[in-house]
Scaffold this motif. Sequence first.
Motif, short mmCIF file in Angstrom:
data_model
loop_
_atom_site.label_atom_id
_atom_site.label_comp_id
_atom_site.label_asym_id
_atom_site.label_seq_id
_atom_site.Cartn_x
_atom_site.Cartn_y
_atom_site.Cartn_z
N ASN A 1 0.90 -1.26 0.03
CA ASN A 1 0.12 0.12 0.16
C ASN A 1 0.83 1.24 0.09
O ASN A 1 0.37 2.26 -0.61
CB ASN A 1 -0.90 0.21 1.23
CG ASN A 1 -2.12 -0.98 1.10
OD1 ASN A 1 -2.44 -1.56 -0.09
ND2 ASN A 1 -2.56 -1.48 2.21
N LEU B 1 1.40 1.47 -3.68
CA LEU B 1 0.16 1.34 -4.46
C LEU B 1 -0.44 2.53 -4.58
O LEU B 1 -0.89 3.15 -5.60
CB LEU B 1 -0.36 0.12 -4.05
CG LEU B 1 -1.78 0.11 -4.92
CD1 LEU B 1 -1.28 -0.18 -6.36
CD2 LEU B 1 -2.70 -1.24 -4.34
N THR B 2 -0.81 3.16 -3.33
CA THR B 2 -1.58 4.62 -3.50
C THR B 2 -1.07 5.59 -4.08
O THR B 2 -1.38 6.15 -4.91
CB THR B 2 -2.02 4.96 -1.93
OG1 THR B 2 -2.74 3.80 -1.47
CG2 THR B 2 -2.63 6.39 -1.95
N ALA C 1 1.25 5.36 -6.60
CA ALA C 1 1.28 4.72 -7.78
C ALA C 1 -0.03 5.18 -8.61
O ALA C 1 -0.19 5.64 -9.63
CB ALA C 1 1.80 3.58 -8.10
N GLU C 2 -1.13 4.93 -7.69
CA GLU C 2 -2.50 4.99 -8.51
C GLU C 2 -2.94 6.59 -8.55
O GLU C 2 -3.45 6.97 -9.42
CB GLU C 2 -3.50 4.36 -7.56
CG GLU C 2 -3.27 2.76 -7.80
CD GLU C 2 -4.59 1.91 -7.29
OE1 GLU C 2 -5.30 2.38 -6.59
OE2 GLU C 2 -4.68 0.77 -7.79
N LEU D 1 -1.08 7.72 -11.63
CA LEU D 1 -1.61 7.17 -12.86
C LEU D 1 -2.88 7.97 -13.42
O LEU D 1 -3.16 8.30 -14.40
CB LEU D 1 -1.76 5.77 -12.58
CG LEU D 1 -2.59 5.10 -13.84
CD1 LEU D 1 -1.68 5.15 -15.36
CD2 LEU D 1 -2.78 3.53 -13.58
N LEU D 2 -3.63 8.20 -12.07
CA LEU D 2 -4.96 9.02 -12.08
C LEU D 2 -4.67 10.20 -12.71
O LEU D 2 -5.54 10.69 -13.61
CB LEU D 2 -5.76 8.83 -10.95
CG LEU D 2 -7.10 9.33 -10.86
CD1 LEU D 2 -8.44 8.86 -12.00
CD2 LEU D 2 -7.78 9.57 -9.59
N LEU E 1 -10.40 3.79 -11.05
CA LEU E 1 -9.32 4.15 -10.39
C LEU E 1 -9.74 5.18 -8.96
O LEU E 1 -9.27 5.00 -7.97
CB LEU E 1 -8.05 4.75 -10.94
CG LEU E 1 -7.25 3.99 -11.89
CD1 LEU E 1 -6.33 4.70 -12.70
CD2 LEU E 1 -6.49 2.87 -10.99
N ARG F 1 -11.50 3.47 -6.46
CA ARG F 1 -10.59 2.41 -5.63
C ARG F 1 -9.80 3.30 -4.54
O ARG F 1 -10.00 2.99 -3.31
CB ARG F 1 -9.78 1.74 -6.46
CG ARG F 1 -10.05 0.60 -7.10
CD ARG F 1 -9.01 0.10 -8.15
NE ARG F 1 -7.69 -0.18 -7.55
CZ ARG F 1 -7.00 -1.11 -7.02
NH1 ARG F 1 -7.84 -2.38 -7.17
NH2 ARG F 1 -6.04 -1.23 -6.66
N LEU F 2 -9.24 4.28 -4.78
CA LEU F 2 -8.81 5.19 -3.82
C LEU F 2 -9.63 5.85 -2.85
O LEU F 2 -9.41 5.99 -1.78
CB LEU F 2 -8.08 6.48 -4.71
CG LEU F 2 -6.86 6.18 -5.63
CD1 LEU F 2 -6.58 7.17 -6.64
CD2 LEU F 2 -5.70 5.97 -4.55
N ARG G 1 -10.21 3.37 -0.20
CA ARG G 1 -8.94 2.89 0.48
C ARG G 1 -8.48 3.96 1.37
O ARG G 1 -8.07 3.82 2.39
CB ARG G 1 -7.80 2.55 -0.48
CG ARG G 1 -6.62 1.95 0.40
CD ARG G 1 -5.41 1.65 -0.71
NE ARG G 1 -5.79 1.06 -2.03
CZ ARG G 1 -5.37 1.33 -2.98
NH1 ARG G 1 -4.69 2.43 -3.22
NH2 ARG G 1 -5.63 0.55 -4.32
#
Length: 299
Positions: free
Chosen positions: A13, A16-17, A19-20, A23-24, A236, A239-240, A243
């Motif tokens: 995590n 990941l967070t 990175a997302e 990306l977003l 995306l 998802r965020l 989370r």
Amino acid sequence: MRPMAAATPIVANAWLTPAELLLLGAVWGGSFLFMRIAAKDFGAFALVEMRLALGALTLLPFLLPVKDKLTASHWLRFLGIGIINSAAPFVLFAWAAQRAPAGIVAITNATAVMFTSMVAFLLYGEKISRRSGLGLIAGFIGVIVLASDKTSGGSVVPAALAGVFASILYGFGGNFSKRYLHDLPPSAAAAGTVLCASIVVAPLAAATWPSAPVPALSWLSAVLLGALCTGLAYFLFYRLLYRIGAPRASTVTYLIPLFGVIWAWVFLGEPLTVSMAVAGSLILGGVALSQQRAAARKT
């Protein structure tokens, strides 16, 4: 061995967070590039219909699990919020993309966070701190500076105003979604509003569909705008949202204009002017002040 297994999700995590979020921001920033390329060939309504229809198809799986819970009232709310939060602002941004560089239009999108706070204050009495008030003032000064920019000798005022008006609609749409669709999962609410928005825009798109052949690059841009910048981006974002929560997820706002300007510079050769740099700094600084208030409440 158990402590090492337990630590794995935390480490995952940790990267990941961010990175997302990155990306977003890159995907949503790319939407202004794709609109800049395709809008001149499709026109605003046809391009937006492709964006909404492809986005709705991508998001439809999130709506199906709650279909039995949906009432006529839900569909009316989907329709109203879909117009305010998707159809109208998408059309305004597509219209602006035909008249100003993609970077300028992307920067105006950053004002949506400030307008969301302002609408919450005006309609629902939510307090605005002194810090947030200073942020709003800085953001509005940034809009004025941006509107004063000139590209190739032409004024960008109409496009900048269209982008700001779209962001105002986002401000209303965000507040309305929070209050009138709170009984549904956010991903299902997004799917319903995008689906209804696509139905509303469809007749306008059919009436203005381009008669001349559309170049392959514009077709590709339109498809990516719908499937990538609407469908995947919403996936995306939600998802965020689940989370890390809304305040942290909304920090993607800082990245969208940055990537919008970068993509326009790399792929279209659009210059970064002094006015754009100053306006972007003022607008994002204003957003930062507002977000610091939200973060302080959470700690």
